[in-house]
Design a protein around this motif. Sequence first.
Motif, PDB file in Angstrom:
ATOM      1  N   ARG A 177       0.826  -1.212   0.000  1.00 56.02           N
ATOM      2  CA  ARG A 177       0.000   0.000   0.000  1.00 56.02           C
ATOM      3  C   ARG A 177       0.858   1.259   0.000  1.00 56.02           C
ATOM      4  N   GLU A 178       1.953   1.244   0.769  1.00 56.99           N
ATOM      5  CA  GLU A 178       2.813   2.419   0.883  1.00 56.99           C
ATOM      6  C   GLU A 178       3.865   2.476  -0.228  1.00 56.99           C
ATOM      7  N   GLY A 179       4.012   1.393  -0.994  1.00 55.34           N
ATOM      8  CA  GLY A 179       4.941   1.389  -2.109  1.00 55.34           C
ATOM      9  C   GLY A 179       6.405   1.385  -1.721  1.00 55.34           C
ATOM     10  N   PHE A 180       6.728   0.766  -0.597  1.00 59.76           N
ATOM     11  CA  PHE A 180       8.120   0.732  -0.147  1.00 59.76           C
ATOM     12  C   PHE A 180       8.955  -0.190  -1.035  1.00 59.76           C
ATOM     13  N   THR A 181      10.120   0.292  -1.449  1.00 57.77           N
ATOM     14  CA  THR A 181      11.087  -0.522  -2.187  1.00 57.77           C
ATOM     15  C   THR A 181      12.486  -0.134  -1.729  1.00 57.77           C
ATOM     16  N   THR A 199       6.077   5.526   9.348  1.00 61.34           N
ATOM     17  CA  THR A 199       4.751   5.447   8.738  1.00 61.34           C
ATOM     18  C   THR A 199       3.858   4.412   9.417  1.00 61.34           C
ATOM     19  N   ALA A 200       4.449   3.390   9.970  1.00 53.19           N
ATOM     20  CA  ALA A 200       3.668   2.279  10.531  1.00 53.19           C
ATOM     21  C   ALA A 200       2.689   2.774  11.588  1.00 53.19           C
ATOM     22  N   GLY A 201       1.443   2.337  11.465  1.00 52.40           N
ATOM     23  CA  GLY A 201       0.418   2.713  12.437  1.00 52.40           C
ATOM     24  C   GLY A 201       0.408   1.825  13.659  1.00 52.40           C
ATOM     25  N   ARG A 202       0.936   0.596  13.513  1.00 50.95           N
ATOM     26  CA  ARG A 202       0.956  -0.344  14.652  1.00 50.95           C
ATOM     27  C   ARG A 202       2.266  -1.129  14.599  1.00 50.95           C
TER      28      ARG A 202
END
Length: 750
Positions: A177-181, A199-202
């Motif tokens: 979802r966040e498009g991390f690469t 960015t992590a919500g949990r």
Amino acid sequence: MPRFSIILPCFKVQGFLRECLDSVLGQCYRDIEVIAVNDCSPDGCGAILDAYAAGDSRLRVLHLEENVGLGRARNAGMPHATGDYLFFLDSDDTLTPGALRAMADRLAETGDPDVLVFDYARTYWWGGTRRNVLAHILAETQDGSGDGTFTAAERPEILDLLMVVWNKVYRRDFVEREGFTFPPGYYEDTPWTFPVMLTAGRIATLDRICLNYRQRRQGNILSTTSRKHFDIHEQYARVFAYVDAHPPLARWRPYLHAKMGEHCLDILAKPDRLPPSDKAEFFRRTAEMFRAHRPEGAPVPDGLRVLERGYAGWVLWRQSGRARRELGRRAQRARAAAGARLGRARSAVGPRRPLDPQLAVYSAFSHRGVLGDPAAIYHKAREIAPHLRGVWVLRDEEQAELAERTGLLPPGTDHVILGSASYRRVVERATFFVNNVNWPGTLLKRPGSVHIHTHQGTPLKYMGADLLDKPGARLGVDVPQMLRRADRWDYSLVANRHSERVWERAYPCHFTSLRTGSPRNDVLVGAGPDAGREVRARLGVPDGHTVVLYAPTRRDYRRGGLVERLDPARFARDLGAGHTLIVRLHPSLASGPARGLGLSELHRRGVVIDATDEPHVEELMLASDVLVTDYSALMFDYANLDRPLVVHADDWGAFTASRGAYFDITAEAPGPVTRSYDELARLFASGAWRDEEAARARAAFRERFCEYDDGRAAERVVRTLMLGEPMTGPAGVPRARRVPAADRDQPASL
């Protein structure tokens, strides 16, 4: 879909790859897929991967046509992942046994967080192992909020941990979802980890060592001298670009700015990272980037102001720091030498003050606190000779504070810190010295003083001079110096004739053996049927449970001493309902990686009770119904209780070859002997651990090794050695007793 997708890039690791794959595919938790990416490795990695894939369908291999580097190799594996969580494992590292099971349990417990951070240990090429020094952060954050999770804003200390990709697992749909690469180049973890964590919500944590981080002597990319280390600047530029694109993260700019400066200066300071001719340029680029990204109005931390002074200023700052540290070391050595000269001078000219016949100094287990035989003697002296002043020696202020918190230094206990002025005044005047470990070499024995050595139990393994033929066991032990310190002993306390013979052989010194019994065992000899009830309640043992105390010792054939002989979780499960397993590690393993390999997590989940930190092992013995040990001297003390003992001797040959033993415990055991885990499980399933044959073996063992333990050992020491009163010798072996804990048991079943 599988729970974990393990992405494994491989490049020039053929010597380590099999060990890595075995550690993953051999896990008891099998709901995984492994996506191995052969990054055009020129060695045998590709063939090794193909061979493993042919034997295990959970492993898929991608062979890249060209070398793309670690970050982009991870990217190549991600589209093939179908698991709930992504785990990026480096192919020269290994998973610890049970790691994936522990991760899966923690993820379920915390409701599938975005990120799970777990612990690791560094394993060095020379054989050493060192746990992550910031492991306490994982323990402190493990509870989190109501569901056990938090954000980086709520617990910013989580960012103090090593910012790498491989000490975490990531929920795949969160990553997509966040498009991390991963970007190309060195330090590719940096622009992945900071954006992910911020960015992590949990976020959840797992206070368990799940990974062994191999520290290679050579071949590690980051330890290769190269201009590629300049990549760090571009990687932090990517981090700042991410923050710029996500305005809610702007509050993190001061933190990231300082972290960037610290990271770059750390690289510059490493002797093996940058070519010497390139260091000035690296400093200049770092300083430029530091100025360019400095948040408006943000103060510059003291340690980073050097970036404003130029490269020459940094070199001078480094040199002055080294000079200060060297001067400090020299001053410390000078103070120690001056103290030793002063002691020798005082000894040569005679004492300045007379000995105090009412002053006794105590120490136990290298100045840890009020423990063991010295503690039993101290308490008895306070009871029957209150006019004697007892002073305890603690290693340092930190140990004194720890001892006060944990009960090792009861309130009101008179104590001094080793090496302090008050310590020197006390030991100069004391008449009595009681210890179970040798006193420091700087302590000079004055005429008229009485040194009482209690030892640490009945010896099974080689000690003292007998270690001279065991080079592995005496690693780091100066035997001649040990004997010179033992020359100060006046009395050596023994609990049996075996100990008397061994101590006189192992320590060929000028002491007198006293057949007093072991003072710390007085509480065991006189134990009533309810002696352990309060301890069981404090530890949380359910009423009516059979308590199994497992107390393994350290091994000399493994650096660090840790060898896991059985899986506590499996043992607890196989013992079945109605049983509680208490685990107590050897004290030398208490602060190392042993507990982080799963014991702490099992304790938190209530699978076992980790009693390693319990200050008084006598209380654990009283609280238990049976002792399972290997070669720990605890068995000789436990025999006083006349409760079942089991010797788990699955590596007796290796143990005796490396350490040596005074007799064959497997032939003269205090109860049943098992040589494999299956034998141990069957023994408890059948109930044979407490049958008549076990009782006969225990009785013979008890008669031999509890010979002088009559419950009055501490009193005997105080009256005869401190007060000069006559007292009769031990009354012999007490009449055999049946212990209520064993009487109430019904036949065990698994």
